[in-house]
Design a protein around this motif. Structure first.
Motif, PDB file in Angstrom:
ATOM      1  N   ARG A   1      18.154  -0.018 -21.944  1.00  0.00           N
ATOM      2  CA  ARG A   1      18.934   0.721 -22.946  1.00  0.00           C
ATOM      3  C   ARG A   1      19.305   2.108 -22.415  1.00  0.00           C
ATOM      4  NH1 ARG A   1      16.051  -2.744 -26.982  1.00  0.00           N
ATOM      5  NH2 ARG A   1      14.044  -1.718 -26.821  1.00  0.00           N
ATOM      6  N   MET A   2      18.354   2.758 -21.760  1.00  0.00           N
ATOM      7  CA  MET A   2      18.626   4.103 -21.238  1.00  0.00           C
ATOM      8  C   MET A   2      19.606   4.017 -20.076  1.00  0.00           C
ATOM      9  SD  MET A   2      17.843   6.988 -22.236  1.00  0.00           S
ATOM     10  CE  MET A   2      18.756   8.377 -21.638  1.00  0.00           C
ATOM     11  N   ARG A   3      19.442   2.984 -19.237  1.00  0.00           N
ATOM     12  CA  ARG A   3      20.349   2.796 -18.097  1.00  0.00           C
ATOM     13  C   ARG A   3      21.793   2.661 -18.602  1.00  0.00           C
ATOM     14  NH1 ARG A   3      23.070  -0.893 -15.025  1.00  0.00           N
ATOM     15  NH2 ARG A   3      23.006  -2.296 -16.794  1.00  0.00           N
ATOM     16  N   LEU A   4      21.960   1.875 -19.662  1.00  0.00           N
ATOM     17  CA  LEU A   4      23.305   1.680 -20.211  1.00  0.00           C
ATOM     18  C   LEU A   4      23.835   2.983 -20.834  1.00  0.00           C
ATOM     19  CD1 LEU A   4      25.549  -0.282 -20.710  1.00  0.00           C
ATOM     20  CD2 LEU A   4      24.392  -1.089 -22.745  1.00  0.00           C
ATOM     21  N   ALA A   5      22.982   3.677 -21.588  1.00  0.00           N
ATOM     22  CA  ALA A   5      23.417   4.925 -22.245  1.00  0.00           C
ATOM     23  C   ALA A   5      23.957   5.914 -21.214  1.00  0.00           C
ATOM     24  CB  ALA A   5      22.259   5.538 -23.027  1.00  0.00           C
ATOM     25  N   ARG A   6      23.328   5.975 -20.036  1.00  0.00           N
ATOM     26  CA  ARG A   6      23.752   6.944 -19.007  1.00  0.00           C
ATOM     27  C   ARG A   6      25.140   6.640 -18.461  1.00  0.00           C
ATOM     28  NH1 ARG A   6      18.168   6.786 -16.722  1.00  0.00           N
ATOM     29  NH2 ARG A   6      17.110   8.554 -17.690  1.00  0.00           N
ATOM     30  N   ARG A   7      25.588   5.371 -18.591  1.00  0.00           N
ATOM     31  CA  ARG A   7      26.896   5.005 -18.025  1.00  0.00           C
ATOM     32  C   ARG A   7      28.042   5.260 -18.995  1.00  0.00           C
ATOM     33  NH1 ARG A   7      25.878  -0.913 -15.586  1.00  0.00           N
ATOM     34  NH2 ARG A   7      27.990  -0.615 -14.843  1.00  0.00           N
ATOM     35  N   ILE A   8      27.708   5.642 -20.216  1.00  0.00           N
ATOM     36  CA  ILE A   8      28.726   5.765 -21.264  1.00  0.00           C
ATOM     37  C   ILE A   8      29.231   7.208 -21.363  1.00  0.00           C
ATOM     38  CG2 ILE A   8      28.928   5.664 -23.796  1.00  0.00           C
ATOM     39  CD1 ILE A   8      27.218   3.011 -23.453  1.00  0.00           C
ATOM     40  N   HIS A   9      30.529   7.343 -21.675  1.00  0.00           N
ATOM     41  CA  HIS A   9      31.128   8.684 -21.744  1.00  0.00           C
ATOM     42  C   HIS A   9      31.368   9.089 -23.193  1.00  0.00           C
ATOM     43  CE1 HIS A   9      31.775   8.165 -17.478  1.00  0.00           C
ATOM     44  NE2 HIS A   9      32.364   7.005 -17.718  1.00  0.00           N
ATOM     45  N   ASP A  10      31.302  10.394 -23.442  1.00  0.00           N
ATOM     46  CA  ASP A  10      31.653  10.915 -24.769  1.00  0.00           C
ATOM     47  C   ASP A  10      33.049  10.410 -25.136  1.00  0.00           C
ATOM     48  OD1 ASP A  10      29.306  12.299 -24.914  1.00  0.00           O
ATOM     49  OD2 ASP A  10      30.168  14.267 -24.509  1.00  0.00           O
ATOM     50  N   GLY A  11      33.263  10.158 -26.423  1.00  0.00           N
ATOM     51  CA  GLY A  11      34.608   9.786 -26.897  1.00  0.00           C
ATOM     52  C   GLY A  11      34.861   8.282 -26.916  1.00  0.00           C
ATOM     53  N   GLU A  12      33.955   7.481 -26.371  1.00  0.00           N
ATOM     54  CA  GLU A  12      34.201   6.030 -26.360  1.00  0.00           C
ATOM     55  C   GLU A  12      33.992   5.424 -27.748  1.00  0.00           C
ATOM     56  OE1 GLU A  12      32.119   3.736 -23.430  1.00  0.00           O
ATOM     57  OE2 GLU A  12      32.687   5.027 -21.776  1.00  0.00           O
ATOM     58  N   TYR A  13      34.714   4.306 -27.991  1.00  0.00           N
ATOM     59  CA  TYR A  13      34.431   3.491 -29.180  1.00  0.00           C
ATOM     60  C   TYR A  13      33.763   2.195 -28.698  1.00  0.00           C
ATOM     61  CZ  TYR A  13      34.885   0.307 -33.070  1.00  0.00           C
ATOM     62  OH  TYR A  13      34.597  -0.612 -34.040  1.00  0.00           O
ATOM     63  N   ILE A  14      32.587   1.916 -29.259  1.00  0.00           N
ATOM     64  CA  ILE A  14      31.755   0.807 -28.765  1.00  0.00           C
ATOM     65  C   ILE A  14      31.442  -0.146 -29.914  1.00  0.00           C
ATOM     66  CG2 ILE A  14      29.511   0.259 -27.683  1.00  0.00           C
ATOM     67  CD1 ILE A  14      29.561   3.278 -26.702  1.00  0.00           C
TER      68      ILE A  14
ATOM     69  N   GLY B   1      19.474  -1.967 -34.023  1.00  0.00           N
ATOM     70  CA  GLY B   1      20.353  -0.960 -33.407  1.00  0.00           C
ATOM     71  C   GLY B   1      19.756  -0.142 -32.271  1.00  0.00           C
ATOM     72  N   PRO B   2      18.810  -0.676 -31.499  1.00  0.00           N
ATOM     73  CA  PRO B   2      18.218   0.170 -30.445  1.00  0.00           C
ATOM     74  C   PRO B   2      19.226   0.590 -29.367  1.00  0.00           C
ATOM     75  CG  PRO B   2      17.437  -2.103 -30.244  1.00  0.00           C
ATOM     76  CD  PRO B   2      18.173  -2.007 -31.539  1.00  0.00           C
ATOM     77  N   PHE B   3      20.155  -0.300 -28.979  1.00  0.00           N
ATOM     78  CA  PHE B   3      21.158   0.108 -27.979  1.00  0.00           C
ATOM     79  C   PHE B   3      22.012   1.229 -28.583  1.00  0.00           C
ATOM     80  CE2 PHE B   3      20.263  -3.917 -25.826  1.00  0.00           C
ATOM     81  CZ  PHE B   3      20.432  -3.582 -24.492  1.00  0.00           C
ATOM     82  N   GLY B   4      22.512   1.006 -29.809  1.00  0.00           N
ATOM     83  CA  GLY B   4      23.392   1.982 -30.451  1.00  0.00           C
ATOM     84  C   GLY B   4      22.708   3.329 -30.642  1.00  0.00           C
ATOM     85  N   ILE B   5      21.458   3.304 -31.089  1.00  0.00           N
ATOM     86  CA  ILE B   5      20.762   4.571 -31.382  1.00  0.00           C
ATOM     87  C   ILE B   5      20.472   5.343 -30.087  1.00  0.00           C
ATOM     88  CG2 ILE B   5      18.564   5.527 -32.245  1.00  0.00           C
ATOM     89  CD1 ILE B   5      18.797   3.453 -34.561  1.00  0.00           C
ATOM     90  N   ILE B   6      20.049   4.648 -29.045  1.00  0.00           N
ATOM     91  CA  ILE B   6      19.782   5.352 -27.773  1.00  0.00           C
ATOM     92  C   ILE B   6      21.105   5.924 -27.219  1.00  0.00           C
ATOM     93  CG2 ILE B   6      18.988   5.103 -25.367  1.00  0.00           C
ATOM     94  CD1 ILE B   6      16.689   4.914 -27.344  1.00  0.00           C
ATOM     95  N   ILE B   7      22.190   5.159 -27.336  1.00  0.00           N
ATOM     96  CA  ILE B   7      23.485   5.659 -26.834  1.00  0.00           C
ATOM     97  C   ILE B   7      23.947   6.860 -27.669  1.00  0.00           C
ATOM     98  CG2 ILE B   7      25.946   5.115 -26.532  1.00  0.00           C
ATOM     99  CD1 ILE B   7      24.998   2.157 -25.997  1.00  0.00           C
ATOM    100  N   ALA B   8      23.912   6.714 -29.000  1.00  0.00           N
ATOM    101  CA  ALA B   8      24.429   7.784 -29.873  1.00  0.00           C
ATOM    102  C   ALA B   8      23.538   9.026 -29.840  1.00  0.00           C
ATOM    103  CB  ALA B   8      24.565   7.275 -31.300  1.00  0.00           C
ATOM    104  N   LYS B   9      22.298   8.856 -29.427  1.00  0.00           N
ATOM    105  CA  LYS B   9      21.418  10.030 -29.288  1.00  0.00           C
ATOM    106  C   LYS B   9      21.829  10.861 -28.062  1.00  0.00           C
ATOM    107  CE  LYS B   9      16.631  11.304 -29.623  1.00  0.00           C
ATOM    108  NZ  LYS B   9      16.935  12.341 -30.588  1.00  0.00           N
TER     109      LYS B   9
END
Ligand code: SAM
Length: 296
Positions: free
Chosen positions: A141-154, A162-170
Protein backbone atom coordinates in the motif's frame (compact mmCIF):
# COMPACT_ATOMS: atom_id res chain seq x y z
CA UNK A 1 38.86 -23.78 24.35
CA UNK A 2 36.77 -21.94 21.72
CA UNK A 3 37.35 -18.23 21.26
CA UNK A 4 36.08 -15.56 18.87
CA UNK A 5 37.98 -15.23 15.62
CA UNK A 6 38.90 -11.75 14.42
CA UNK A 7 39.14 -12.92 10.82
CA UNK A 8 35.39 -12.85 10.16
CA UNK A 9 32.59 -10.55 11.24
CA UNK A 10 29.68 -11.32 13.61
CA UNK A 11 26.39 -11.31 11.71
CA UNK A 12 22.71 -12.12 12.23
CA UNK A 13 20.50 -14.03 9.82
CA UNK A 14 17.17 -15.86 10.07
CA UNK A 15 16.78 -14.96 13.73
CA UNK A 16 20.23 -16.15 14.80
CA UNK A 17 23.51 -14.45 15.63
CA UNK A 18 26.54 -16.12 14.03
CA UNK A 19 29.81 -15.68 15.93
CA UNK A 20 33.06 -16.59 14.16
CA UNK A 21 35.21 -18.97 16.21
CA UNK A 22 38.88 -19.67 15.87
CA UNK A 23 38.41 -23.44 16.18
CA UNK A 24 37.19 -25.57 13.29
CA UNK A 25 34.30 -27.24 15.19
CA UNK A 26 31.52 -25.05 13.85
CA UNK A 27 28.35 -26.03 11.97
CA UNK A 28 29.13 -23.37 9.30
CA UNK A 29 32.71 -22.93 8.08
CA UNK A 30 34.29 -20.40 10.40
CA UNK A 31 31.23 -19.98 12.60
CA UNK A 32 30.42 -21.67 15.93
CA UNK A 33 27.62 -21.75 18.49
CA UNK A 34 24.19 -20.64 17.30
CA UNK A 35 22.81 -18.18 19.84
CA UNK A 36 19.09 -17.46 19.96
CA UNK A 37 18.21 -13.79 20.50
CA UNK A 38 14.53 -13.78 21.57
CA UNK A 39 14.21 -10.12 22.64
CA UNK A 40 14.92 -8.81 19.13
CA UNK A 41 12.90 -11.43 17.25
CA UNK A 42 9.34 -11.07 16.02
CA UNK A 43 7.04 -12.63 18.60
CA UNK A 44 6.37 -15.92 16.82
CA UNK A 45 10.06 -16.60 16.17
CA UNK A 46 10.85 -16.37 19.88
CA UNK A 47 8.57 -19.33 20.66
CA UNK A 48 9.90 -22.88 20.89
CA UNK A 49 10.19 -24.42 17.43
CA UNK A 50 7.36 -26.91 18.15
CA UNK A 51 4.72 -24.16 18.44
CA UNK A 52 6.03 -21.66 15.93
CA UNK A 53 3.56 -20.88 13.22
CA UNK A 54 2.33 -18.14 11.01
CA UNK A 55 -0.24 -15.63 12.19
CA UNK A 56 -1.48 -12.14 11.41
CA UNK A 57 -1.86 -9.47 14.03
CA UNK A 58 -4.63 -6.90 13.68
CA UNK A 59 -4.41 -4.53 16.65
CA UNK A 60 -4.96 -6.57 19.81
CA UNK A 61 -6.26 -9.60 17.88
CA UNK A 62 -4.08 -12.43 16.54
CA UNK A 63 -5.23 -14.68 13.69
CA UNK A 64 -3.54 -18.06 13.37
CA UNK A 65 -3.45 -19.97 10.10
CA UNK A 66 -2.09 -23.32 11.32
CA UNK A 67 -4.18 -26.31 10.24
CA UNK A 68 -3.10 -28.54 13.14
CA UNK A 69 -5.55 -27.83 16.00
CA UNK A 70 -3.15 -28.72 18.83
CA UNK A 71 -0.35 -26.54 17.42
CA UNK A 72 -2.83 -23.70 16.87
CA UNK A 73 -4.07 -23.99 20.48
CA UNK A 74 -0.47 -24.07 21.81
CA UNK A 75 0.49 -21.03 19.76
CA UNK A 76 -2.68 -19.16 20.85
CA UNK A 77 -1.79 -19.82 24.47
CA UNK A 78 1.82 -18.69 23.96
CA UNK A 79 0.72 -15.48 22.20
CA UNK A 80 -1.67 -14.59 25.04
CA UNK A 81 1.01 -15.23 27.67
CA UNK A 82 3.72 -13.32 25.77
CA UNK A 83 2.76 -9.87 27.08
CA UNK A 84 2.52 -8.53 23.52
CA UNK A 85 -0.85 -6.81 24.07
CA UNK A 86 -2.86 -9.44 22.14
CA UNK A 87 -6.08 -10.19 24.06
CA UNK A 88 -7.94 -12.38 21.58
CA UNK A 89 -6.79 -15.23 19.30
CA UNK A 90 -8.73 -16.73 16.39
CA UNK A 91 -8.06 -19.52 13.91
CA UNK A 92 -8.51 -18.69 10.22
CA UNK A 93 -9.55 -21.59 7.98
CA UNK A 94 -9.74 -19.62 4.77
CA UNK A 95 -11.36 -16.74 2.93
CA UNK A 96 -14.93 -17.25 1.74
CA UNK A 97 -17.83 -15.72 -0.18
CA UNK A 98 -18.31 -12.63 -2.31
CA UNK A 99 -17.19 -10.37 0.55
CA UNK A 100 -13.96 -12.39 0.97
CA UNK A 101 -14.38 -12.70 4.75
CA UNK A 102 -12.36 -15.06 6.96
CA UNK A 103 -13.85 -18.33 8.25
CA UNK A 104 -12.97 -17.91 11.94
CA UNK A 105 -12.94 -20.16 15.00
CA UNK A 106 -12.29 -18.69 18.45
CA UNK A 107 -9.18 -20.12 20.14
CA UNK A 108 -8.31 -18.14 23.27
CA UNK A 109 -8.72 -14.88 25.21
CA UNK A 110 -11.61 -12.47 24.73
CA UNK A 111 -14.20 -13.31 22.07
CA UNK A 112 -13.81 -9.90 20.43
CA UNK A 113 -13.71 -9.33 16.68
CA UNK A 114 -13.59 -5.52 16.41
CA UNK A 115 -10.13 -3.99 16.62
CA UNK A 116 -8.18 -0.80 16.02
CA UNK A 117 -5.19 -1.32 13.74
CA UNK A 118 -2.33 1.02 12.78
CA UNK A 119 -0.19 0.90 9.65
CA UNK A 120 1.99 3.45 7.83
CA UNK A 121 0.87 6.09 10.37
CA UNK A 122 -2.78 5.54 9.50
CA UNK A 123 -5.45 4.04 11.74
CA UNK A 124 -8.27 1.67 10.89
CA UNK A 125 -11.24 0.16 12.69
CA UNK A 126 -12.61 -3.16 11.53
CA UNK A 127 -14.48 -6.31 12.46
CA UNK A 128 -12.32 -9.25 11.39
CA UNK A 129 -15.41 -11.48 11.07
CA UNK A 130 -17.35 -9.12 8.77
CA UNK A 131 -14.81 -7.57 6.37
CA UNK A 132 -11.70 -8.55 4.43
CA UNK A 133 -8.45 -7.12 5.71
CA UNK A 134 -4.83 -8.19 5.24
CA UNK A 135 -2.01 -6.57 7.24
CA UNK A 136 0.40 -8.34 4.86
CA UNK A 137 -0.28 -5.68 2.21
CA UNK A 138 1.03 -2.80 4.34
CA UNK A 139 4.30 -2.43 2.38
CA UNK A 140 2.48 -2.74 -0.95
CA UNK A 141 0.00 0.00 0.00
CA UNK A 142 2.81 2.41 0.87
CA UNK A 143 4.74 1.46 -2.28
CA UNK A 144 1.70 2.32 -4.38
CA UNK A 145 0.98 5.58 -2.49
CA UNK A 146 4.53 6.81 -3.26
CA UNK A 147 3.93 6.42 -7.02
CA UNK A 148 0.82 8.60 -7.04
CA UNK A 149 0.81 12.33 -7.80
CA UNK A 150 -1.26 15.11 -6.25
CA UNK A 151 -4.32 15.97 -8.36
CA UNK A 152 -5.06 12.44 -9.62
CA UNK A 153 -8.56 10.95 -9.68
CA UNK A 154 -8.45 7.30 -8.57
CA UNK A 155 -11.02 4.51 -8.39
CA UNK A 156 -10.47 1.60 -5.96
CA UNK A 157 -12.88 -1.01 -7.37
CA UNK A 158 -12.76 -3.57 -4.54
CA UNK A 159 -11.87 -1.29 -1.67
CA UNK A 160 -12.86 -3.27 1.46
CA UNK A 161 -12.49 -0.91 4.43
CA UNK A 162 -10.38 1.36 2.18
CA UNK A 163 -6.77 0.72 3.27
CA UNK A 164 -5.31 1.55 -0.18
CA UNK A 165 -7.44 4.71 -0.42
CA UNK A 166 -6.70 5.89 3.12
CA UNK A 167 -2.93 5.36 2.86
CA UNK A 168 -2.91 7.17 -0.52
CA UNK A 169 -5.14 10.06 0.64
CA UNK A 170 -3.06 10.45 3.80
CA UNK A 171 0.02 11.07 1.66
CA UNK A 172 -1.36 12.71 -1.50
CA UNK A 173 -3.92 15.39 -2.34
CA UNK A 174 -6.05 13.19 -4.59
CA UNK A 175 -9.73 12.29 -5.05
CA UNK A 176 -10.55 8.62 -4.62
CA UNK A 177 -13.81 6.75 -5.10
CA UNK A 178 -13.70 3.58 -2.97
CA UNK A 179 -16.32 1.02 -4.02
CA UNK A 180 -17.34 -2.11 -2.15
CA UNK A 181 -20.39 -4.39 -2.25
CA UNK A 182 -20.14 -5.28 1.47
CA UNK A 183 -22.17 -2.83 3.65
CA UNK A 184 -19.94 -3.63 6.67
CA UNK A 185 -16.83 -2.74 4.66
CA UNK A 186 -18.33 0.65 3.78
CA UNK A 187 -19.34 1.19 7.44
CA UNK A 188 -15.77 0.53 8.69
CA UNK A 189 -14.30 2.53 5.80
CA UNK A 190 -16.31 5.56 6.97
CA UNK A 191 -15.22 4.97 10.59
CA UNK A 192 -11.58 4.61 9.51
CA UNK A 193 -11.70 7.80 7.41
CA UNK A 194 -12.80 9.66 10.58
CA UNK A 195 -9.73 8.33 12.42
CA UNK A 196 -7.24 9.90 10.00
CA UNK A 197 -6.15 13.37 8.90
CA UNK A 198 -6.18 13.12 5.11
CA UNK A 199 -4.63 15.38 2.46
CA UNK A 200 -6.97 13.97 -0.18
CA UNK A 201 -10.69 13.20 -0.33
CA UNK A 202 -12.29 9.75 -0.26
CA UNK A 203 -15.85 9.04 -1.44
CA UNK A 204 -17.07 5.67 -0.13
CA UNK A 205 -19.61 4.01 -2.44
CA UNK A 206 -21.67 0.92 -1.54
CA UNK A 207 -22.54 -1.24 -4.54
CA UNK A 208 -21.45 -3.68 -7.22
CA UNK A 209 -18.73 -2.31 -9.51
CA UNK A 210 -20.75 -3.55 -12.49
CA UNK A 211 -23.39 -0.86 -11.78
CA UNK A 212 -21.44 1.84 -9.93
CA UNK A 213 -18.55 2.24 -12.41
CA UNK A 214 -20.74 3.39 -15.30
CA UNK A 215 -21.77 6.53 -13.43
CA UNK A 216 -18.22 7.65 -12.52
CA UNK A 217 -15.85 10.02 -14.36
CA UNK A 218 -12.90 8.33 -16.08
CA UNK A 219 -9.93 7.85 -13.74
CA UNK A 220 -6.19 8.48 -13.93
CA UNK A 221 -5.66 5.28 -11.96
CA UNK A 222 -7.72 2.22 -11.02
CA UNK A 223 -6.85 -0.23 -8.23
CA UNK A 224 -8.14 -3.81 -8.60
CA UNK A 225 -7.49 -5.94 -5.54
CA UNK A 226 -9.77 -8.93 -6.08
CA UNK A 227 -6.93 -11.38 -6.63
CA UNK A 228 -8.89 -14.50 -7.70
CA UNK A 229 -11.18 -12.61 -10.06
CA UNK A 230 -9.58 -9.31 -11.15
CA UNK A 231 -9.04 -10.43 -14.75
CA UNK A 232 -12.82 -10.82 -15.21
CA UNK A 233 -13.27 -7.09 -14.55
CA UNK A 234 -10.48 -5.85 -16.82
CA UNK A 235 -12.82 -4.64 -19.61
CA UNK A 236 -14.93 -2.71 -17.12
CA UNK A 237 -11.82 -1.10 -15.61
CA UNK A 238 -10.40 -0.17 -19.00
CA UNK A 239 -13.68 1.51 -20.02
CA UNK A 240 -13.49 3.68 -16.87
CA UNK A 241 -9.82 4.65 -17.40
CA UNK A 242 -8.50 7.82 -19.08
CA UNK A 243 -6.23 7.38 -22.13
CA UNK A 244 -2.72 6.79 -20.78
CA UNK A 245 -4.21 5.93 -17.34
CA UNK A 246 -2.85 3.10 -15.18
CA UNK A 247 -4.46 0.00 -13.66
CA UNK A 248 -2.87 -1.64 -10.60
CA UNK A 249 -4.15 -5.21 -10.74
CA UNK A 250 -3.50 -7.93 -8.15
CA UNK A 251 -3.84 -11.61 -9.02
CA UNK A 252 -3.09 -14.99 -7.47
CA UNK A 253 -1.10 -17.33 -9.67
CA UNK A 254 2.27 -18.56 -10.77
CA UNK A 255 4.44 -16.43 -13.05
CA UNK A 256 3.41 -18.89 -15.85
CA UNK A 257 -0.30 -18.06 -15.26
CA UNK A 258 0.62 -14.40 -15.49
CA UNK A 259 2.25 -14.98 -18.89
CA UNK A 260 -1.02 -16.54 -20.13
CA UNK A 261 -2.93 -13.51 -18.94
CA UNK A 262 -0.43 -11.17 -20.62
CA UNK A 263 -1.87 -12.12 -23.99
CA UNK A 264 -5.36 -11.10 -22.89
CA UNK A 265 -3.97 -7.89 -21.40
CA UNK A 266 -2.10 -6.94 -24.61
CA UNK A 267 -5.15 -7.72 -26.78
CA UNK A 268 -7.07 -5.36 -24.51
CA UNK A 269 -4.83 -2.44 -25.50
CA UNK A 270 -2.96 -2.39 -22.19
CA UNK A 271 0.82 -2.45 -21.76
CA UNK A 272 2.40 -4.13 -18.75
CA UNK A 273 4.77 -1.58 -17.21
CA UNK A 274 5.55 -3.46 -13.98
CA UNK A 275 5.19 -7.05 -12.75
CA UNK A 276 6.16 -8.10 -9.22
CA UNK A 277 5.56 -10.78 -6.62
CA UNK A 278 4.01 -9.14 -3.52
CA UNK A 279 4.15 -12.24 -1.31
CA UNK A 280 3.81 -16.01 -1.44
CA UNK A 281 0.29 -17.47 -1.37
CA UNK A 282 0.74 -21.25 -1.60
CA UNK A 283 3.72 -23.50 -2.40
CA UNK A 284 3.15 -22.88 -6.13
CA UNK A 285 1.34 -19.55 -6.26
CA UNK A 286 1.98 -15.95 -5.28
CA UNK A 287 0.12 -12.68 -5.03
CA UNK A 288 1.31 -10.86 -8.14
CA UNK A 289 1.02 -7.14 -8.78
CA UNK A 290 0.74 -5.84 -12.36
CA UNK A 291 0.77 -2.22 -13.49
CA UNK A 292 -1.00 -1.79 -16.84
CA UNK A 293 -0.98 1.38 -18.95
CA UNK A 294 -3.84 2.06 -21.36
CA UNK A 295 -2.27 2.54 -24.75
CA UNK A 296 -5.18 2.02 -27.17
N1 SAM B 1 -8.85 -3.78 -1.39
C1 SAM B 1 -9.23 -4.20 -0.05
C2 SAM B 1 -8.01 -4.49 0.79
O1 SAM B 1 -6.91 -4.53 0.23
O2 SAM B 1 -8.14 -4.68 2.00
C3 SAM B 1 -10.21 -5.36 -0.05
C4 SAM B 1 -9.89 -6.47 -1.01
S1 SAM B 1 -10.93 -7.90 -0.83
C5 SAM B 1 -9.83 -9.13 -1.49
C6 SAM B 1 -12.09 -7.73 -2.14
C7 SAM B 1 -13.28 -6.82 -1.80
O3 SAM B 1 -14.07 -6.69 -2.98
C8 SAM B 1 -14.21 -7.33 -0.70
O4 SAM B 1 -14.32 -6.37 0.30
C9 SAM B 1 -15.55 -7.59 -1.41
O5 SAM B 1 -16.66 -7.26 -0.60
C10 SAM B 1 -15.45 -6.67 -2.64
N2 SAM B 1 -16.18 -7.13 -3.85
C11 SAM B 1 -16.19 -8.36 -4.39
N3 SAM B 1 -16.92 -8.36 -5.52
C12 SAM B 1 -17.35 -7.08 -5.71
C13 SAM B 1 -18.13 -6.44 -6.72
N4 SAM B 1 -18.60 -7.11 -7.76
N5 SAM B 1 -18.38 -5.12 -6.60
C14 SAM B 1 -17.89 -4.42 -5.54
N6 SAM B 1 -17.15 -4.98 -4.54
C15 SAM B 1 -16.89 -6.29 -4.64
Amino acid sequence: MKCISRESRVFSSGGYVYIPLSEDSSPMPGYGEIVDMPPRLPLHQSFPRAIRGSYDRIGDIAIIKLRNSQRAADLADAILRSGSGVVSVWKDSGIQGEYRTRKLEWLAGEKKTVSLYSENQARFMLDISKVYFSPRLATERMRLARRIHDGEYIIDMFAGIGPFGIIIAKNRDVEITCIDANPDAIHFMKESIKLNKLKGKISPVLGQVETVMHGLPRADRIIMNLPHDSMNYLDLAKASLKDDGIIHLYMIGSMADTEENMEKIRKNGLTVTDKRIVHGYSPTESLISLSLRKTL
